[in-house]
Design a protein around this motif. Structure first.
Motif, PDB file in Angstrom:
ATOM      1  N   LEU A 139       5.273   1.609  -0.047  1.00  9.40           N
ATOM      2  CA  LEU A 139       5.046   2.953  -0.591  1.00  9.40           C
ATOM      3  C   LEU A 139       5.607   4.031   0.329  1.00  9.40           C
ATOM      4  CD1 LEU A 139       1.452   2.496  -2.014  1.00  9.40           C
ATOM      5  CD2 LEU A 139       3.581   2.727  -3.317  1.00  9.40           C
ATOM      6  N   ALA A 140       5.495   3.826   1.636  1.00  8.10           N
ATOM      7  CA  ALA A 140       6.046   4.796   2.592  1.00  8.10           C
ATOM      8  C   ALA A 140       7.566   4.855   2.488  1.00  8.10           C
ATOM      9  CB  ALA A 140       5.623   4.436   4.012  1.00  8.10           C
ATOM     10  N   CYS A 141       8.192   3.724   2.197  1.00  7.33           N
ATOM     11  CA  CYS A 141       9.653   3.669   2.129  1.00  7.33           C
ATOM     12  C   CYS A 141      10.187   4.256   0.824  1.00  7.33           C
ATOM     13  CB  CYS A 141      10.119   2.221   2.281  1.00  7.33           C
ATOM     14  SG  CYS A 141      11.907   2.052   2.274  1.00  7.33           S
ATOM     15  N   PHE A 142       9.651   3.820  -0.307  1.00 13.08           N
ATOM     16  CA  PHE A 142      10.206   4.195  -1.606  1.00 13.08           C
ATOM     17  C   PHE A 142       9.281   5.062  -2.464  1.00 13.08           C
ATOM     18  CE2 PHE A 142      12.945   0.206  -1.150  1.00 13.08           C
ATOM     19  CZ  PHE A 142      14.095   0.918  -0.861  1.00 13.08           C
ATOM     20  N   GLY A 143       8.028   5.229  -2.049  1.00 17.53           N
ATOM     21  CA  GLY A 143       7.121   6.136  -2.751  1.00 17.53           C
ATOM     22  C   GLY A 143       6.430   5.582  -3.976  1.00 17.53           C
ATOM     23  N   GLN A 144       6.829   4.408  -4.423  1.00 18.65           N
ATOM     24  CA  GLN A 144       6.240   3.832  -5.638  1.00 18.65           C
ATOM     25  C   GLN A 144       6.578   2.353  -5.717  1.00 18.65           C
ATOM     26  OE1 GLN A 144       8.177   5.925  -8.802  1.00 18.65           O
ATOM     27  NE2 GLN A 144      10.161   5.028  -8.395  1.00 18.65           N
ATOM     28  N   ILE A 145       5.796   1.645  -6.505  1.00 22.40           N
ATOM     29  CA  ILE A 145       6.084   0.250  -6.849  1.00 22.40           C
ATOM     30  C   ILE A 145       5.919   0.150  -8.363  1.00 22.40           C
ATOM     31  CG2 ILE A 145       5.425  -2.163  -6.603  1.00 22.40           C
ATOM     32  CD1 ILE A 145       4.223  -1.385  -3.847  1.00 22.40           C
ATOM     33  N   ASN A 146       7.011  -0.121  -9.061  1.00 26.69           N
ATOM     34  CA  ASN A 146       6.991  -0.197 -10.527  1.00 26.69           C
ATOM     35  C   ASN A 146       6.902  -1.623 -11.041  1.00 26.69           C
ATOM     36  OD1 ASN A 146       9.103   2.172  -9.723  1.00 26.69           O
ATOM     37  ND2 ASN A 146       7.624   2.804 -11.270  1.00 26.69           N
ATOM     38  N   ALA A 147       7.269  -2.586 -10.198  1.00 28.33           N
ATOM     39  CA  ALA A 147       7.196  -3.998 -10.605  1.00 28.33           C
ATOM     40  C   ALA A 147       6.901  -4.827  -9.387  1.00 28.33           C
ATOM     41  CB  ALA A 147       8.518  -4.446 -11.220  1.00 28.33           C
ATOM     42  N   LEU A 148       6.141  -5.901  -9.610  1.00 32.68           N
ATOM     43  CA  LEU A 148       5.791  -6.840  -8.543  1.00 32.68           C
ATOM     44  C   LEU A 148       6.140  -8.239  -9.004  1.00 32.68           C
ATOM     45  CD1 LEU A 148       4.340  -7.754  -5.931  1.00 32.68           C
ATOM     46  CD2 LEU A 148       2.205  -7.700  -7.264  1.00 32.68           C
ATOM     47  N   VAL A 149       6.900  -8.946  -8.173  1.00 26.06           N
ATOM     48  CA  VAL A 149       7.213 -10.351  -8.451  1.00 26.06           C
ATOM     49  C   VAL A 149       6.612 -11.168  -7.321  1.00 26.06           C
ATOM     50  CG1 VAL A 149       9.019 -12.067  -8.791  1.00 26.06           C
ATOM     51  CG2 VAL A 149       9.340  -9.722  -9.641  1.00 26.06           C
ATOM     52  N   ASN A 150       5.498 -11.848  -7.621  1.00 30.93           N
ATOM     53  CA  ASN A 150       4.869 -12.747  -6.642  1.00 30.93           C
ATOM     54  C   ASN A 150       5.524 -14.103  -6.785  1.00 30.93           C
ATOM     55  OD1 ASN A 150       2.954 -11.192  -5.252  1.00 30.93           O
ATOM     56  ND2 ASN A 150       1.608 -11.219  -7.017  1.00 30.93           N
ATOM     57  N   ASN A 151       6.531 -14.321  -5.989  1.00 35.34           N
ATOM     58  CA  ASN A 151       7.313 -15.549  -6.082  1.00 35.34           C
ATOM     59  C   ASN A 151       6.851 -16.546  -5.039  1.00 35.34           C
ATOM     60  OD1 ASN A 151       9.651 -17.250  -6.599  1.00 35.34           O
ATOM     61  ND2 ASN A 151      10.476 -16.400  -4.718  1.00 35.34           N
TER      62      ASN A 151
END
Length: 82
Positions: free
Chosen positions: A70-82
């Motif tokens: 979040l500090a780097c890009f400000g948001q997380i729109n998708a999560l891939v738990n691989n």
């Protein structure tokens, strides 16, 4: 707005392939893996990525991973738990 994906196990195989698919679609990607040398190799030369070392089986590392993403890009729109 550019979307952000967080991909675990991103240093090789399905995780790396998934990262590259997101990048081809114009996303920025937080690449996460516990293998630093492999993650460094995988992320070298890729644009719009942020590589993070974390072991997702350790809750404290997951909290730090999310905070750093979040500090780097400000948001997380998708999560891939691989």
């Amino acid at each position: 707005m550019i979307k952000t994906a967080l991909v675990t196990g991103a240093a090789r195989g399905i995780g790396l392939a998934t990262t590259k698919l997101f990048l081809e679609e114009g996303w920025q990607v937080v690449m996460v893996d516990r293998d630093k040398p492999a993650l460094d190799d995988a992320s070298t030369g890729l644009e719009d990525v942020h590589a993070l070392i974390a072991d997702v089986s350790v809750p404290d590392q997951v909290e730090t991973m999310v905070a750093n993403a979040l500090a780097c890009f400000g948001q997380i729109n998708a999560l891939v738990n691989n």
